[in-house]
Design a protein around this motif. Structure first.
Motif, short mmCIF file in Angstrom:
data_model
loop_
_atom_site.label_atom_id
_atom_site.label_comp_id
_atom_site.label_asym_id
_atom_site.label_seq_id
_atom_site.Cartn_x
_atom_site.Cartn_y
_atom_site.Cartn_z
N ASP A 121 -8.90 -3.52 1.97
CA ASP A 121 -7.63 -3.45 1.90
C ASP A 121 -6.97 -2.87 0.65
O ASP A 121 -7.71 -3.15 -0.43
CB ASP A 121 -6.43 -4.62 1.94
N ASN A 140 -6.40 -6.92 -0.51
CA ASN A 140 -5.83 -8.68 0.55
C ASN A 140 -6.39 -8.66 1.41
O ASN A 140 -8.12 -8.19 1.13
CB ASN A 140 -4.49 -8.46 1.54
N THR A 147 -8.93 -8.63 4.20
CA THR A 147 -8.78 -7.86 5.33
C THR A 147 -9.59 -6.32 5.10
O THR A 147 -9.30 -6.03 4.08
CB THR A 147 -8.19 -7.94 5.68
N THR A 148 -10.51 -6.74 6.30
CA THR A 148 -11.58 -5.05 6.46
C THR A 148 -10.94 -4.26 7.04
O THR A 148 -10.97 -4.76 7.83
CB THR A 148 -12.97 -5.12 6.07
N ARG A 149 -10.74 -2.98 6.53
CA ARG A 149 -10.81 -2.06 7.99
C ARG A 149 -11.74 -0.96 8.74
O ARG A 149 -12.58 -1.11 7.37
CB ARG A 149 -9.38 -1.44 7.94
N ASP A 201 -7.62 -1.46 12.49
CA ASP A 201 -7.32 -2.12 12.36
C ASP A 201 -7.67 -3.10 13.27
O ASP A 201 -6.88 -3.91 13.86
CB ASP A 201 -6.26 -2.21 11.72
N HIS A 211 0.47 -1.34 0.15
CA HIS A 211 -0.04 -0.35 -0.09
C HIS A 211 1.31 1.10 -0.17
O HIS A 211 0.15 2.49 -0.36
CB HIS A 211 -0.70 -0.20 1.72
#
Ligand SMILES: *Cc1c(COP(=O)(O)O)cnc(C)c1O
Length: 397
Positions: free
Chosen positions: A296, A300, A302-304, A347, A161
């Motif tokens: 992401d 990736n 994953t969620t934030r 996160d 990122h």
């Protein structure tokens, strides 16, 4: 918090910022801890241990071979060294002097980022001459082609990122262009989940951190060609000695990979998603802050949670909220690399459900206090940058 913090007078930290090196990266799981504990008081042939590690890395990545270093940062230096020397022991001992060997290593300008230290420095430490490709937000095949025509020991590519997000060469085009010249590609994807993609595209060395999503002990995990891994292994008689990985580091990386293979990824995704939902609900009514799920940056799984502050209504700037959360006890670390745009991210990767609640409550408390006192917008972004320029200096004072 843990007794170890009490014993050494350490600040307890809730890490809602992701797998940050400066906070201790990740929570190392029981399987990894058991293997590390088991090997610490034993002897082992380290060459054999690395050979077993190579087998595990090969199985999980589809690569011919693998190698474990002390960190991804070290892996960048050691891979660069390997590209310069191959398996020539005299050349390995001579580094960082390259004598008459090809020592140019290309990096797209938009990939010359800092992950806490500059990636170009990790390359240059090997003795390489760093050759920037293109400009800050543009790299075309002709930039790479020109560098290849002039001669390169290797070309580095960063998946992160951190990199510039527009105008870059896609990894497949980068690798295919280099391969036509027989030039090895080193891929730094320390924080990425895709263990197979770049290997399948034909990268010579692909670098992952053992202590990020893999939740192992501090280490760098490299997957690649047998020739490249062997040349990296031999650097232990040269500059890789400076960044030596111990038996605990190698076994920790192996155990982390083995645990990853067996992990119930759906259950882990559900655990993270539940914390994200918990935050979205808890922060929904926070004045002056809009909260949304955020996918992401590099895809990736994953969620934030993204917090977008309207400072006048929220009572404070994003950088101020991050700083005040860090001053709480326990300290709460949030992701603040886009704070200048009034954006913060939570996160869930290294957070328990219980800690998730503490984080949401602390955000409310800090924002309520700032709105009441009216002092949350006093420090401008320029003030913040002036302060950041001096931030490490008071250490030990
Ligand atoms: C974290 C990171 C590194 C450094 O990894 P370490 O294993 O902590 O040295 C290098 N490159 C990228 C893209 C990273 O995200």
């Amino acid at each position: 918090m843990a007794a170890i913090h009490d014993r050494w007078g350490l600040t307890p930290v809730i890490n809602a910022s992701g797998t940050m090196t400066t906070l201790g990266a990740s929570r190392v799981g029981p399987e990894v801890r058991a293997d590390v504990d088991a090997i610490l008081c034993e002897f082992v042939r380290v060459d054999e241990l690395q050979e077993r590690a190579s087998g595990v890395v090969a199985r999980l990545t589809g690569a011919e071979a693998g190698f474990v270093t002390s960190s991804s940062s070290a892996a960048i230096t050691v891979a660069a060294a390997a590209a310069i020397t191959g398996d020539d022991l005299a050349a390995i001992e001579a580094l960082p002097a390259c004598n008459d060997r090809e020592r140019r290593i290309a990096i797209p300008m938009g990939h010359m980022v800092s992950y806490g230290a500059p990636v170009a420095q990790a390359v240059a430490l090997s003795g390489a001459e760093v050759v920037p490709l293109g400009s800050a937000a543009l790299c075309e095949t002709y930039h790479l082609q020109a560098a290849l025509d002039k001669g390169l020991a290797a070309a580095l590519y960063v998946v992160s990122h951190h990199t510039v997000r527009e105008g870059e060469l896609p990894l497949d085009v980068y690798i295919e262009t280099c391969r036509r010249h027989g030039t090895p590609v080193i891929v730094d994807m320390a924080a990425e989940y895709d263990l197979r993609g770049p290997v399948a595209l034909g990268a010579a060395a692909v670098i992952y951190s053992g202590h990020k999503f893999l939740a192992g002990t501090t280490s760098g995990i490299v997957a690649g060609t047998k020739a490249m891994m062997r040349a990296m292994f031999l650097q232990q008689r040269g500059i890789a000695r400076v960044t030596k990985v111990g038996k605990e580091g190698v076994i920790g990386a192996m155990a982390a990979l083995a645990a990853w293979e067996k992990r119930d990824h759906a259950a882990e995704d559900a655990r993270r998603d539940a914390i994200v939902r918990q935050w979205l609900t808890a922060l929904d009514k926070l004045p002056g802050v809009s909260v949304t799920p955020h996918s992401d940056w590099t895809g990736n799984p994953t969620t934030r949670v993204e917090l977008h502050l309207s400072p006048n209504e929220a009572g404070l700037h994003a950088w101020e909220l991050a700083a005040r959360l860090m001053a709480e006890r326990p300290a709460i670390a949030v992701r603040d690399d886009l704070a200048e745009h009034q954006l913060l991210y939570l996160d869930p990767a290294t957070v328990t459900a219980e800690e998730g609640e503490v984080v949401a409550r602390a955000i409310w408390t800090v924002c309520d206090a700032a709105r009441a006192s009216g002092d949350g917008c006093a420090r401008s972004w320029s003030d913040e940058k002036r302060a950041r320029g001096r931030i490490e200096l008071p250490w030990l004072d």
